[in-house]
Design an enzyme around this catalytic site. Structure first.
Site, PDB file in Angstrom:
ATOM      1  N   ARG A 178      -0.248   2.263   3.025  1.00  5.02           N
ATOM      2  CA  ARG A 178      -0.329   2.644   1.607  1.00  5.02           C
ATOM      3  C   ARG A 178      -1.547   1.998   0.957  1.00  5.02           C
ATOM      4  O   ARG A 178      -2.268   2.643   0.192  1.00  5.02           O
ATOM      5  CB  ARG A 178       0.940   2.239   0.855  1.00  5.02           C
ATOM      6  CG  ARG A 178       2.147   3.098   1.174  1.00  5.02           C
ATOM      7  CD  ARG A 178       3.326   2.746   0.271  1.00  5.02           C
ATOM      8  NE  ARG A 178       3.078   3.109  -1.108  1.00  5.02           N
ATOM      9  CZ  ARG A 178       3.746   2.624  -2.158  1.00  5.02           C
ATOM     10  NH1 ARG A 178       4.717   1.731  -1.965  1.00  5.02           N
ATOM     11  NH2 ARG A 178       3.462   3.005  -3.375  1.00  5.02           N
ATOM     12  N   CYS A 237       1.702  -4.565  -6.512  1.00  8.90           N
ATOM     13  CA  CYS A 237       2.312  -3.695  -5.505  1.00  8.90           C
ATOM     14  C   CYS A 237       2.242  -2.278  -6.051  1.00  8.90           C
ATOM     15  O   CYS A 237       1.269  -1.904  -6.685  1.00  8.90           O
ATOM     16  CB  CYS A 237       3.749  -4.136  -5.218  1.00  8.90           C
ATOM     17  SG  CYS A 237       4.821  -4.169  -6.675  1.00  8.90           S
TER      18      CYS A 237
END
Length: 280
Positions: A178, A237
Site C-alpha cells: 500500500r 497510516c
C-alpha cells in the site's frame, strides 16, 4: 503502568474496583463484525467501543476516514463508560492491538494516562484458557471533562511543512504494497506522502500478535528513524488508527514523544495539490 499488560496480569486484577476493560475489536471491511464478536463472547466486565461510532468523528469532505472525535463528544462517551480520574483502562482487540491502540492514544490525548493495551488481545486471552462471558455489566455514568492536548498531533499543513526534512521523520504504518502504491484496497488514490518512510505496524509484532521485546522494538525504530529524535517522529497510516500502534510501540520501546498525523493518507489525498509518491 506500562503501555502493555499481559493476560496474566489482567487476570490477576480483573476483579479490581476502578478497572475498565474496553473491547475494541473491529474489521474495516465489516464494520459490524467487532460488535457482533463482542456479543458472542468477551472478557468479563468489558464494554464495547466501536471505532466509527465511539473513537472517531463523522467524516467530512476534507477529513480522513477516522477524524479525531470532538473533545466534548469523546468526554460524553467516556462518561457513559463510567470513567473517573482513578480509572485504570485496559483496551484490547482481536490480537495485534491495531484498534486498541487507537483508544490508548485517544485517552492520553484526552489527559487520561492510566491506560494499557492487552498484549496479544482476545486471542491471547482465549489461548490462556481464561474466562469469557456474554454478560454485559451496566456502568454508572460519570461526568468527564476532556482537556485535549493539541501538541500530540499534526494536521496536513503541519505534516507538509515537515515531511522530508532532515529534522523530522514521517513513519507510515501501512503494509509495504500500500505504501508503494502497488495496491490500494481502501482509499481512492494509491501511494504515500513524499518523504515518508515505511514502517509497517506488523514489523513490531511477533507471529502470535504480541509486541516484540523492548530492545527489539527500539532497534527496529532506530533503523527507521535514522538518527531523528523521538519527539520529531510522526506516525501516520491510512486514517490515523494503526499509526497509534506505532506510537504505542515506540512507548513500549522506551521512546516516547512521537506525534500523530491524525488525518493520515485518507486526508492527505483529499487535496489534489498535495504531492503523492510511489515506490518503496
Amino acid at each position: 503502568m506500562s503501555p502493555l499488560i499481559s493476560t496474566t496480569d489482567l487476570a490477576a486484577h480483573i476483579a479490581d474496583q476502578g478497572l475498565l476493560i474496553v473491547d475494541c475489536r473491529f474489521d474495516l471491511a465489516r464494520p459490524a463484525a467487532g460488535e457482533l464478536a463482542y456479543a458472542q463472547g468477551h472478557i468479563p466486565g468489558a464494554i464495547y467501543a466501536h471505532l466509527d461510532r465511539d473513537l472517531a468523528a463523522p467524516i467530512t469532505p476534507s477529513s480522513g476516514r477516522h477524524p479525531l472525535p470532538h473533545p466534548e463528544e469523546f468526554a460524553r462517551t467516556l462518561g457513559r463508560w463510567g470513567l473517573t480520574r482513578e480509572t485504570q483502562v485496559v483496551a484490547y482487540d482481536a490480537d495485534t492491538g491495531a484498534y486498541a491502540a487507537r483508544l490508548w492514544w485517544l485517552l492520553r490525548w484526552a489527559g487520561h494516562r492510566s491506560v494499557a493495551v492487552l498484549d496479544g488481545g482476545f486471542r491471547a486471552w482465549q489461548d490462556a484458557g481464561l474466562p469469557v462471558t456474554t454478560d454485559i455489566r451496566p456502568r454508572t455514568p460519570t461526568h468527564v471533562e476532556v482537556a485535549a492536548d493539541r501538541s500530540l498531533w499534526l494536521d496536513a499543513a503541519e505534516v507538509a511543512a515537515r515531511a522530508g526534512s532532515n529534522q523530522w521523520r514521517l513513519l507510515d504504518a501501512r503494509a509495504p504494497e500500500r505504501f508503494a502504491g502497488e495496491v490500494e484496497p481502501i482509499d481512492p488514490v494509491a501511494g504515500h506522502v513524499p518523504g515518508a518512510i515505511n514502517h509497517p505496524f506488523a514489523l513490531d509484532l511477533g507471529s502470535d500478535g504480541r509486541f516484540l521485546p523492548p530492545e527489539e522494538l527500539r532497534a527496529r525504530f532506530e533503523r527507521s528513524q535514522d538518527g531523528i529524535d523521538d519527539d520529531h517522529t510522526i506516525a501516520m497510516c491510512g486514517s490515523g488508527v494503526t499509526a497509534c500502534h506505532l506510537l504505542l510501540a515506540l512507548e513500549a520501546a522506551g521512546k516516547p514523544g512521537g506525534k500523530l498525523y491524525a488525518g493520515s493518507w485518507s486526508e492527505w489525498i483529499r487535496d489534489p495539490a498535495r504531492g503523492i509518491a510511489t515506490g518503496r
